[in-house]
Design a protein around this motif. Structure first.
Motif, PDB file in Angstrom:
ATOM      1  N   SER A 283     -51.251  42.350  42.218  1.00 42.83           N
ATOM      2  CA  SER A 283     -51.082  43.775  42.528  1.00 42.83           C
ATOM      3  C   SER A 283     -49.937  44.038  43.498  1.00 42.83           C
ATOM      4  N   ILE A 284     -48.881  43.213  43.449  1.00 44.45           N
ATOM      5  CA  ILE A 284     -47.772  43.365  44.391  1.00 44.45           C
ATOM      6  C   ILE A 284     -47.056  44.702  44.202  1.00 44.45           C
ATOM      7  N   ARG A 285     -46.995  45.200  42.963  1.00 42.92           N
ATOM      8  CA  ARG A 285     -46.306  46.474  42.737  1.00 42.92           C
ATOM      9  C   ARG A 285     -47.048  47.628  43.394  1.00 42.92           C
ATOM     10  N   ILE A 286     -48.362  47.584  43.362  1.00 40.47           N
ATOM     11  CA  ILE A 286     -49.146  48.630  44.024  1.00 40.47           C
ATOM     12  C   ILE A 286     -48.925  48.555  45.533  1.00 40.47           C
ATOM     13  N   ILE A 287     -48.962  47.348  46.069  1.00 36.50           N
ATOM     14  CA  ILE A 287     -48.793  47.147  47.514  1.00 36.50           C
ATOM     15  C   ILE A 287     -47.428  47.647  47.975  1.00 36.50           C
ATOM     16  N   VAL A 288     -46.375  47.229  47.267  1.00 39.91           N
ATOM     17  CA  VAL A 288     -45.018  47.606  47.665  1.00 39.91           C
ATOM     18  C   VAL A 288     -44.773  49.095  47.438  1.00 39.91           C
ATOM     19  N   GLY A 289     -45.279  49.623  46.316  1.00 41.88           N
ATOM     20  CA  GLY A 289     -45.085  51.044  46.041  1.00 41.88           C
ATOM     21  C   GLY A 289     -45.719  51.927  47.095  1.00 41.88           C
ATOM     22  N   VAL A 290     -46.961  51.628  47.459  1.00 40.74           N
ATOM     23  CA  VAL A 290     -47.658  52.409  48.488  1.00 40.74           C
ATOM     24  C   VAL A 290     -46.977  52.239  49.840  1.00 40.74           C
ATOM     25  N   ALA A 291     -46.585  50.993  50.166  1.00 39.36           N
ATOM     26  CA  ALA A 291     -45.913  50.728  51.443  1.00 39.36           C
ATOM     27  C   ALA A 291     -44.595  51.490  51.537  1.00 39.36           C
ATOM     28  N   ALA A 292     -43.854  51.562  50.421  1.00 44.39           N
ATOM     29  CA  ALA A 292     -42.584  52.285  50.413  1.00 44.39           C
ATOM     30  C   ALA A 292     -42.791  53.763  50.719  1.00 44.39           C
ATOM     31  N   ILE A 293     -43.815  54.342  50.131  1.00 41.28           N
ATOM     32  CA  ILE A 293     -44.113  55.757  50.365  1.00 41.28           C
ATOM     33  C   ILE A 293     -44.539  55.990  51.811  1.00 41.28           C
ATOM     34  N   LEU A 294     -45.405  55.120  52.332  1.00 34.78           N
ATOM     35  CA  LEU A 294     -45.882  55.263  53.705  1.00 34.78           C
ATOM     36  C   LEU A 294     -44.765  55.062  54.724  1.00 34.78           C
ATOM     37  N   LEU A 295     -43.777  54.225  54.394  1.00 31.32           N
ATOM     38  CA  LEU A 295     -42.640  53.998  55.291  1.00 31.32           C
ATOM     39  C   LEU A 295     -41.633  55.135  55.208  1.00 31.32           C
ATOM     40  N   ALA A 296     -41.434  55.674  54.010  1.00 32.54           N
ATOM     41  CA  ALA A 296     -40.417  56.710  53.802  1.00 32.54           C
ATOM     42  C   ALA A 296     -40.730  57.974  54.585  1.00 32.54           C
ATOM     43  N   ILE A 297     -41.990  58.351  54.652  1.00 31.01           N
ATOM     44  CA  ILE A 297     -42.364  59.624  55.293  1.00 31.01           C
ATOM     45  C   ILE A 297     -42.022  59.648  56.790  1.00 31.01           C
ATOM     46  N   PRO A 298     -42.450  58.652  57.589  1.00 36.61           N
ATOM     47  CA  PRO A 298     -42.058  58.684  59.012  1.00 36.61           C
ATOM     48  C   PRO A 298     -40.560  58.519  59.223  1.00 36.61           C
ATOM     49  N   ARG A 299     -39.889  57.764  58.346  1.00 40.82           N
ATOM     50  CA  ARG A 299     -38.435  57.634  58.471  1.00 40.82           C
ATOM     51  C   ARG A 299     -37.752  58.978  58.284  1.00 40.82           C
ATOM     52  N   MET A 300     -38.226  59.764  57.349  1.00 42.79           N
ATOM     53  CA  MET A 300     -37.652  61.087  57.121  1.00 42.79           C
ATOM     54  C   MET A 300     -37.871  61.987  58.339  1.00 42.79           C
ATOM     55  N   ILE A 301     -39.058  61.903  58.921  1.00 40.90           N
ATOM     56  CA  ILE A 301     -39.371  62.726  60.094  1.00 40.90           C
ATOM     57  C   ILE A 301     -38.473  62.346  61.268  1.00 40.90           C
ATOM     58  N   TYR A 302     -38.341  61.045  61.510  1.00 39.64           N
ATOM     59  CA  TYR A 302     -37.486  60.586  62.608  1.00 39.64           C
ATOM     60  C   TYR A 302     -36.031  60.980  62.375  1.00 39.64           C
ATOM     61  N   ALA A 303     -35.571  60.859  61.130  1.00 38.51           N
ATOM     62  CA  ALA A 303     -34.186  61.207  60.814  1.00 38.51           C
ATOM     63  C   ALA A 303     -33.920  62.683  61.062  1.00 38.51           C
ATOM     64  N   LEU A 304     -34.872  63.536  60.719  1.00 39.57           N
ATOM     65  CA  LEU A 304     -34.727  64.970  60.953  1.00 39.57           C
ATOM     66  C   LEU A 304     -34.652  65.287  62.448  1.00 39.57           C
ATOM     67  N   ARG A 305     -35.281  64.451  63.257  1.00 43.96           N
ATOM     68  CA  ARG A 305     -35.226  64.624  64.708  1.00 43.96           C
ATOM     69  C   ARG A 305     -33.964  64.013  65.313  1.00 43.96           C
ATOM     70  N   GLY A 306     -33.177  63.300  64.480  1.00 40.94           N
ATOM     71  CA  GLY A 306     -31.998  62.616  64.995  1.00 40.94           C
ATOM     72  C   GLY A 306     -32.342  61.343  65.739  1.00 40.94           C
ATOM     73  N   GLU A 307     -33.533  60.784  65.457  1.00 38.73           N
ATOM     74  CA  GLU A 307     -33.999  59.571  66.118  1.00 38.73           C
ATOM     75  C   GLU A 307     -34.073  58.417  65.119  1.00 38.73           C
ATOM     76  N   GLU A 308     -34.210  57.214  65.651  1.00 43.26           N
ATOM     77  CA  GLU A 308     -34.302  56.024  64.807  1.00 43.26           C
ATOM     78  C   GLU A 308     -35.703  55.440  64.885  1.00 43.26           C
ATOM     79  N   LEU A 309     -36.291  55.177  63.724  1.00 38.39           N
ATOM     80  CA  LEU A 309     -37.581  54.504  63.669  1.00 38.39           C
ATOM     81  C   LEU A 309     -37.326  53.006  63.801  1.00 38.39           C
ATOM     82  N   LYS A 310     -37.603  52.460  64.969  1.00 38.66           N
ATOM     83  CA  LYS A 310     -37.261  51.063  65.247  1.00 38.66           C
ATOM     84  C   LYS A 310     -38.315  50.130  64.662  1.00 38.66           C
ATOM     85  N   LEU A 311     -37.859  49.269  63.757  1.00 38.53           N
ATOM     86  CA  LEU A 311     -38.758  48.353  63.066  1.00 38.53           C
ATOM     87  C   LEU A 311     -38.472  46.894  63.384  1.00 38.53           C
ATOM     88  N   THR A 312     -37.481  46.657  64.261  1.00 36.71           N
ATOM     89  CA  THR A 312     -37.170  45.287  64.663  1.00 36.71           C
ATOM     90  C   THR A 312     -37.328  45.163  66.172  1.00 36.71           C
TER      91      THR A 312
END
Length: 222
Positions: free
Chosen positions: A75-104
């Motif tokens: 079920s790797i496609r389900i895992i990656v697909g859901v993870a991509a969606i969950l990651l994209a949403i906060p990244r969009m919010i941070y980008a709109l604020r002009g901030e960086e979502l630090k993942l490293t």
């Protein structure tokens, strides 16, 4: 095989989204400005290109490794697909604020920058190889989607899958190459940082939107 179904636009759009890596772009920009003032413009071109090459090489072989791992996860496609969606949403919010979502981890960035600032092409290559591994979480969501789609064909060593992977990585390092060329040829090198600060949040939002679309796409390819 899925490699025959995956289209050029999927690979290109994912690579463009992944190429907006604020960690690598920020480190390279500041390091090149340091090199210009410390060593002169003649070193900037070689160091920037060697760093970009190092990122492309490490990213490519990391992709092959992850593809082999993905091939044997249920079920790797389900895992990656859901993870991509969950990651994209906060990244969009941070980008709109002009901030960086630090993942490293923050300490890893000076480590990579230190190699670049030594003013050696070989240190720059090592820095790029390191950056491809330790800084990739800043933007690598799209890469995992593509690796999920290509994993079977990479494991079975199908040439077309490796061509897609090489194309992906060539596109990923394009911003690094552009920044290097700009730092080398522009008369006012401080403009490079100004453009970077203005464009990265906008590009980060666009790449997050693409990541969201890729997450939905991979979930529909079950």
């Amino acid at each position: 095989m899925f490699v025959d179904k995956i289209s050029l636009w999927v690979v290109v759009s994912a690579a463009l989204a992944d190429s907006v890596n604020p960690c690598e772009i920020g480190i390279l920009t500041m390091a090149l400005l340091h090199i210009i003032f410390a060593y002169g413009k003649e070193k900037v071109l070689r160091i920037g290109l060697m760093f970009s090459l190092g990122v492309a090489i490490s990213y490519f072989f990391y992709g092959i490794f992850i593809a082999h791992v993905f091939r044997y996860i249920a079920s790797i496609r389900i895992i990656v697909g859901v993870a991509a969606i969950l990651l994209a949403i906060p990244r969009m919010i941070y980008a709109l604020r002009g901030e960086e979502l630090k993942l490293t981890p923050t300490p890893l960035r000076p480590l990579v920058a230190g190699y670049l600032r030594k003013g050696s092409v070989w240190y720059a290559l090592v820095g790029g190889l390191l950056a491809g591994f330790v800084l990739m979480p800043c933007s690598s969501g799209p890469y995992y989607v593509i690796l999920t789609l290509l994993s079977h064909d990479i494991v079975t060593v199908r040439l077309k899958a490796y061509v897609w992977l090489a194309l992906y990585n060539a596109i990923v390092v394009l911003p690094l190459v552009v920044i290097t060329l700009a730092a080398h040829f522009l008369m006012d090198v401080t403009k490079v940082k100004e453009y970077k600060d203005k464009l990265v949040p906008l590009l980060e939002w666009a790449s997050s939107l693409i990541l969201l679309a890729l997450g939905l796409y991979v979930l529909t390819q079950m």
